[in-house]
Motif scaffolding. Structure first.
Motif, PDB file in Angstrom:
ATOM      1  N   CYS A  13      31.518  -9.980  27.420  1.00 17.31           N
ATOM      2  CA  CYS A  13      30.578 -11.094  27.635  1.00 17.31           C
ATOM      3  C   CYS A  13      29.704 -11.336  26.411  1.00 17.31           C
ATOM      4  N   GLU A  97      21.860 -16.136  30.626  1.00 14.83           N
ATOM      5  CA  GLU A  97      23.126 -16.777  30.988  1.00 14.83           C
ATOM      6  C   GLU A  97      24.286 -15.787  30.826  1.00 14.83           C
ATOM      7  N   TRP A 100      24.165 -13.509  33.814  1.00 20.17           N
ATOM      8  CA  TRP A 100      24.737 -14.153  35.013  1.00 20.17           C
ATOM      9  C   TRP A 100      26.262 -14.259  34.901  1.00 20.17           C
ATOM     10  N   ASN A 101      26.765 -14.523  33.717  1.00 20.46           N
ATOM     11  CA  ASN A 101      28.206 -14.585  33.515  1.00 20.46           C
ATOM     12  C   ASN A 101      28.851 -13.244  33.872  1.00 20.46           C
ATOM     13  N   ILE A 103      27.575 -10.973  35.862  1.00 21.62           N
ATOM     14  CA  ILE A 103      27.422 -10.792  37.312  1.00 21.62           C
ATOM     15  C   ILE A 103      28.515 -11.547  38.056  1.00 21.62           C
ATOM     16  N   HIS A 104      28.808 -12.772  37.654  1.00 18.51           N
ATOM     17  CA  HIS A 104      29.857 -13.554  38.319  1.00 18.51           C
ATOM     18  C   HIS A 104      31.223 -12.881  38.166  1.00 18.51           C
ATOM     19  N   LYS A 105      31.465 -12.283  37.025  1.00 21.83           N
ATOM     20  CA  LYS A 105      32.743 -11.594  36.806  1.00 21.83           C
ATOM     21  C   LYS A 105      32.846 -10.316  37.631  1.00 21.83           C
ATOM     22  N   GLU A 107      31.005  -9.680  40.502  1.00 21.79           N
ATOM     23  CA  GLU A 107      30.542  -9.877  41.878  1.00 21.79           C
ATOM     24  C   GLU A 107      31.501  -9.356  42.941  1.00 21.79           C
ATOM     25  N   LEU A 123      17.357 -20.149  38.046  1.00 24.96           N
ATOM     26  CA  LEU A 123      18.480 -20.750  38.770  1.00 24.96           C
ATOM     27  C   LEU A 123      18.200 -22.195  39.169  1.00 24.96           C
ATOM     28  N   LYS A 140      20.210 -14.518  45.293  1.00 25.37           N
ATOM     29  CA  LYS A 140      20.531 -14.512  43.866  1.00 25.37           C
ATOM     30  C   LYS A 140      19.316 -14.458  42.951  1.00 25.37           C
TER      31      LYS A 140
END
Length: 181
Positions: A13, A97, A100-101, A103-105, A107, A123, A140
């Motif tokens: 990331c 950011e 968060w990227n 975290i999305h990967k 999750e 957010l 979130k």
């Protein structure tokens, strides 16, 4: 997700330095809450992730220490003037950011986790609190390290990371999680 995979994903990331520590190595210092109360960033009592809405130091500390491990994420970025809020806000936003990227990967692979950011939750703009509405994404929202009163210079030392960087700015975020030791 294994810890090695989480570290690898964080590096992919774009974080400059990453480290996993036991949460009992964190130092919480109530004096840091004053930085929130000074309202330097303008979010005190205006953002659900900021004091007083995010909870007391004791409540945040309890939330964090429910997790055994923390992924420490650091970016180091050159700056023209570290005192230039506009310049550092852009860099801080990019750091968050990236967090968060990650975290999305992760999750779907981390059962439970809790992020702590390098600044207030962004957010929603504006935060629903400013409009007198409930938080749109309560699951979130992420408070900042200052709200948690985490002593970041001590955290950097534990991780072998730099805190004071000449001509550069270092930002940190944490992802609390439970994992195998």
């Amino acid at each position: 997700m294994t810890e090695d995979k989480l570290l690898n994903q964080a590096e992919l990331c774009g974080f400059d330095h990453v480290c996993i520590i036991e949460t009992d190595k964190l130092i919480f210092d109530s004096r840091f809450r004053q930085f929130c109360e000074m309202n330097y960033c303008g979010n005190y009592d205006n953002n659900y992730s900021c004091p007083p809405a995010c909870g007391t130091l004791e409540e945040l500390k309890e939330r964090a220490l429910k997790f055994s491990r923390a992924l420490v994420l650091q970016t180091i970025t050159p700056v023209n003037d570290i005192m230039d809020d506009e310049e550092t806000k852009v860099i801080k936003h990019r750091h968050n950011e990236m967090t968060w990227n990650l975290i999305h990967k992760a999750e779907g692979e981390l059962l439970k986790f809790l992020p702590a950011m390098a600044g207030p939750c962004g957010l929603c703009s504006p935060c629903a609190k400013k409009e007198g509405n409930p938080c749109r994404f309560p699951e979130k929202k992420a408070s900042c390290l200052s709200a948690y009163c985490i002593q970041v210079d001590a955290l950097a030392k534990v991780c072998g990371m730099e805190y004071y960087c000449e001509g550069e700015v270092a930002f940190f975020s944490l992802l609390f999680f439970d994992g195998k030791k």
